[in-house]
Design a protein around this motif. Structure first.
Motif, PDB file in Angstrom:
ATOM      1  N   SER A 197       0.823  -1.208   0.000  1.00 46.68           N
ATOM      2  CA  SER A 197       0.000   0.000   0.000  1.00 46.68           C
ATOM      3  C   SER A 197       0.856   1.256   0.000  1.00 46.68           C
ATOM      4  N   THR A 198       0.258   2.337  -0.470  1.00 40.63           N
ATOM      5  CA  THR A 198       0.949   3.618  -0.565  1.00 40.63           C
ATOM      6  C   THR A 198       1.305   4.141   0.806  1.00 40.63           C
ATOM      7  N   THR A 199       0.465   3.850   1.781  1.00 38.49           N
ATOM      8  CA  THR A 199       0.652   4.449   3.097  1.00 38.49           C
ATOM      9  C   THR A 199       1.536   3.611   4.008  1.00 38.49           C
ATOM     10  N   SER A 200       2.067   2.504   3.481  1.00 36.14           N
ATOM     11  CA  SER A 200       2.884   1.659   4.352  1.00 36.14           C
ATOM     12  C   SER A 200       4.205   2.353   4.675  1.00 36.14           C
ATOM     13  N   ASP A 201       4.787   2.034   5.832  1.00 35.94           N
ATOM     14  CA  ASP A 201       6.090   2.653   6.128  1.00 35.94           C
ATOM     15  C   ASP A 201       7.197   1.693   5.740  1.00 35.94           C
ATOM     16  N   SER A 202       6.948   0.882   4.744  1.00 31.19           N
ATOM     17  CA  SER A 202       7.975  -0.060   4.329  1.00 31.19           C
ATOM     18  C   SER A 202       8.294   0.132   2.844  1.00 31.19           C
ATOM     19  N   PRO A 203       9.061   1.213   2.520  1.00 33.17           N
ATOM     20  CA  PRO A 203       9.358   1.460   1.101  1.00 33.17           C
ATOM     21  C   PRO A 203      10.082   0.286   0.447  1.00 33.17           C
ATOM     22  N   GLN A 204      10.825  -0.485   1.229  1.00 31.46           N
ATOM     23  CA  GLN A 204      11.534  -1.643   0.660  1.00 31.46           C
ATOM     24  C   GLN A 204      10.572  -2.779   0.309  1.00 31.46           C
ATOM     25  N   GLY A 205       9.389  -2.744   0.938  1.00 29.61           N
ATOM     26  CA  GLY A 205       8.426  -3.809   0.680  1.00 29.61           C
ATOM     27  C   GLY A 205       7.438  -3.441  -0.408  1.00 29.61           C
ATOM     28  N   THR A 206       7.542  -2.190  -0.915  1.00 37.72           N
ATOM     29  CA  THR A 206       6.596  -1.694  -1.912  1.00 37.72           C
ATOM     30  C   THR A 206       7.319  -1.485  -3.238  1.00 37.72           C
ATOM     31  N   VAL A 207       6.870  -2.148  -4.273  1.00 40.48           N
ATOM     32  CA  VAL A 207       7.469  -1.954  -5.600  1.00 40.48           C
ATOM     33  C   VAL A 207       6.654  -0.889  -6.319  1.00 40.48           C
ATOM     34  N   TYR A 208       7.285   0.226  -6.640  1.00 42.41           N
ATOM     35  CA  TYR A 208       6.567   1.300  -7.326  1.00 42.41           C
ATOM     36  C   TYR A 208       6.612   1.086  -8.836  1.00 42.41           C
ATOM     37  N   PRO A 213      14.882  -0.420 -12.686  1.00 36.60           N
ATOM     38  CA  PRO A 213      15.066  -1.875 -12.641  1.00 36.60           C
ATOM     39  C   PRO A 213      15.928  -2.330 -11.465  1.00 36.60           C
ATOM     40  N   ARG A 214      16.999  -1.568 -11.189  1.00 35.54           N
ATOM     41  CA  ARG A 214      17.886  -2.024 -10.121  1.00 35.54           C
ATOM     42  C   ARG A 214      17.181  -2.012  -8.759  1.00 35.54           C
ATOM     43  N   ALA A 215      16.342  -1.007  -8.542  1.00 31.72           N
ATOM     44  CA  ALA A 215      15.605  -0.927  -7.280  1.00 31.72           C
ATOM     45  C   ALA A 215      14.631  -2.106  -7.167  1.00 31.72           C
ATOM     46  N   PHE A 220      13.109  -7.335  -4.576  1.00 31.44           N
ATOM     47  CA  PHE A 220      12.742  -8.762  -4.630  1.00 31.44           C
ATOM     48  C   PHE A 220      13.810  -9.628  -3.970  1.00 31.44           C
ATOM     49  N   LYS A 221      15.051  -9.216  -4.136  1.00 30.20           N
ATOM     50  CA  LYS A 221      16.135  -9.999  -3.532  1.00 30.20           C
ATOM     51  C   LYS A 221      15.981 -10.049  -2.014  1.00 30.20           C
ATOM     52  N   SER A 222      15.575  -8.903  -1.443  1.00 28.97           N
ATOM     53  CA  SER A 222      15.463  -8.880   0.027  1.00 28.97           C
ATOM     54  C   SER A 222      14.046  -9.202   0.514  1.00 28.97           C
ATOM     55  N   ALA A 223      13.185  -9.674  -0.378  1.00 28.32           N
ATOM     56  CA  ALA A 223      11.809 -10.005   0.027  1.00 28.32           C
ATOM     57  C   ALA A 223      11.826 -11.083   1.122  1.00 28.32           C
ATOM     58  N   ALA A 275      11.770 -11.011 -10.144  1.00 30.98           N
ATOM     59  CA  ALA A 275      12.255  -9.641 -10.331  1.00 30.98           C
ATOM     60  C   ALA A 275      12.372  -9.320 -11.818  1.00 30.98           C
ATOM     61  N   SER A 276      12.968 -10.222 -12.594  1.00 31.59           N
ATOM     62  CA  SER A 276      13.172  -9.863 -14.001  1.00 31.59           C
ATOM     63  C   SER A 276      11.839  -9.821 -14.758  1.00 31.59           C
ATOM     64  N   ALA A 277      10.889 -10.657 -14.368  1.00 32.97           N
ATOM     65  CA  ALA A 277       9.571 -10.593 -15.024  1.00 32.97           C
ATOM     66  C   ALA A 277       8.876  -9.261 -14.702  1.00 32.97           C
ATOM     67  N   VAL A 278       9.023  -8.799 -13.466  1.00 34.13           N
ATOM     68  CA  VAL A 278       8.368  -7.538 -13.084  1.00 34.13           C
ATOM     69  C   VAL A 278       9.048  -6.349 -13.778  1.00 34.13           C
ATOM     70  N   VAL A 279      10.379  -6.396 -13.863  1.00 33.73           N
ATOM     71  CA  VAL A 279      11.110  -5.323 -14.554  1.00 33.73           C
ATOM     72  C   VAL A 279      10.604  -5.213 -15.997  1.00 33.73           C
ATOM     73  N   GLU A 280      10.500  -6.347 -16.638  1.00 35.41           N
ATOM     74  CA  GLU A 280      10.049  -6.376 -18.034  1.00 35.41           C
ATOM     75  C   GLU A 280       8.596  -5.892 -18.167  1.00 35.41           C
TER      76      GLU A 280
END
Ligand code: TYM
Length: 332
Positions: A197-208, A213-215, A220-223, A275-280
């Motif tokens: 969610s947008t309001t979560s305080d976990s930017p590492q857990g949210t894929v914008y 691509p690197r982000a 995903f690596k640290s999921a 990760a690579s599928a989402v990047v694409e």
């Protein structure tokens, strides 16, 4: 068939919004008459900054266009440009049960999260949402799972209106909700028990949607996964289950196929594949976004044209509703 959905212009749009909702908006252009609304009036029910709101509104407009909404094939507009939404909200308040609004999950969650004012707007929020859809007599509402309760409420509001004022006619259409089979509830990568969610305080857990691509790869690596090693969903496997769901959604396949393909894979290998599928998947949106976002006057022109076309539809419904409710002068 008329299809309506709304999206808030708050924060940065994330993978949950994209898979659960935006992807459905794009495909619905093939299936019917799509009407898509950026709901700035919903966004003012919690603490916000006026300047930010306008900026985010353009961001959201540009994301929707970059994702493939085509103003020649659908109506895309800003909620506050069509005053029929607020008028209908007030009229529908008369057929909405107060206790039901107080029991809505979102009202309970958001009112607890508000540090300062819990506004009346937060309580009436679902009625504005009902008005959004009912003003267009839409048949279908593509949304993620978290909006199911809101769509249930608008169905009840439409039914109660018809029963009280319709004299046997369906003046307001009772809409169906359309929730995707895969990806209806994408979870946070760091806290897989919570929805992304947008309001979560976990930017590492949210894929914008606009992440580099690197982000995306890093996130995903640290999921968070679990101590097991099998790529399989189920109880105690929320983290891996969520990644399976994400991969199935972006590929347009299903969970069983993903589990079968990665039956012998290790977590690291599987995460890299997701990760690579989402990047694409997100790359074309990110590539188109900048040029669209830079032209605010072009975005305004699209929204203005959308509002004009939206209003032509909503004003007809409003005239019927006012007539039925005995509000204003009788029609000649
Ligand atoms: P909003 O702006 O919070 O979210 C927009 C859409 O994204 C979906 N979504 C998700 N789907 C899957 N996984 C997730 N983690 C996830 N997070 C969000 C939402 O279900 C939604 O479809 N109240 C609405 C906006 C609205 C509306 C409407 C929707 C206003 N009027 C009329 C439909 C019809 C909202 O806040 O969505």
């Amino acid at each position: 068939m008329r299809i309506f959905s709304g999206i808030q212009p708050t924060g940065r749009k994330h993978l949950g919004n994209y898979i659960g909702a935006i992807a459905q908006y794009i495909s619905s252009q093939e299936r019917g008459e799509g009407i898509f609304c950026i709901v700035d009036l919903h966004a003012i029910t919690v603490a916000y900054e006026p300047i930010e709101l306008r900026e985010r509104l353009y961001d959201t407009t540009a994301i929707l266009l970059a994702a493939g909404l085509d103003p020649a094939r659908c109506i895309l507009f800003r909620q506050s440009d069509v005053p029929e939404h607020t008028e209908l909200t007030w009229l529908l308040c008369g057929v909405t049960e107060l206790g039901r609004l107080q029991r809505m999950h979102q009202f309970r969650d958001k009112s607890i999260a508000q540090r300062e004012l819990v506004s009346a707007g937060l309580l009436v929020y679902p009625v504005l949402m009902a008005a959004d859809v009912l003003a267009y007599r839409a048949h279908e509402v593509p949304v993620g799972e978290d909006q199911r309760e809101h769509v249930e409420l608008m169905r009840d509001v439409a039914r109660r209106f018809n029963a009280r004022f319709g004299e046997g006619k369906e003046i307001l259409v009772v809409p169906e909700c359309r929730i995707p089979e895969v990806g209806a509830r994408i979870m946070d990568l760091q806290e897989p028990a919570r929805k992304m969610s947008t309001t979560s305080d976990s930017p590492q857990g949210t894929v914008y949607v606009l992440d580099e691509p690197r982000a995306i790869e890093k996130k995903f690596k640290s999921a968070v996964t679990d101590s097991g090693s099998e790529v399989r969903g189920g109880p105690e496997k929320e983290g891996i289950g969520n990644l399976i769901e994400i991969l199935a959604a972006v590929r347009g396949s299903d969970r069983v196929a993903v589990e079968a393909e990665f039956a012998d894979a290790r977590y690291g290998e599987f995460k890299a594949a997701v990760a690579s599928a989402v990047v694409e998947y997100l790359a074309p949106v990110r590539e188109r976004y900048q040029a669209l976002r830079a032209e605010e006057s072009a975005l305004e022109a699209i929204l203005a044209d959308g509002a004009e076309r939206a209003r032509a539809i909503a004003s007809v419904t409003l005239a019927d509703v006012r007539e039925r409710m005995g509000v204003g002068a009788a029609r000649a």
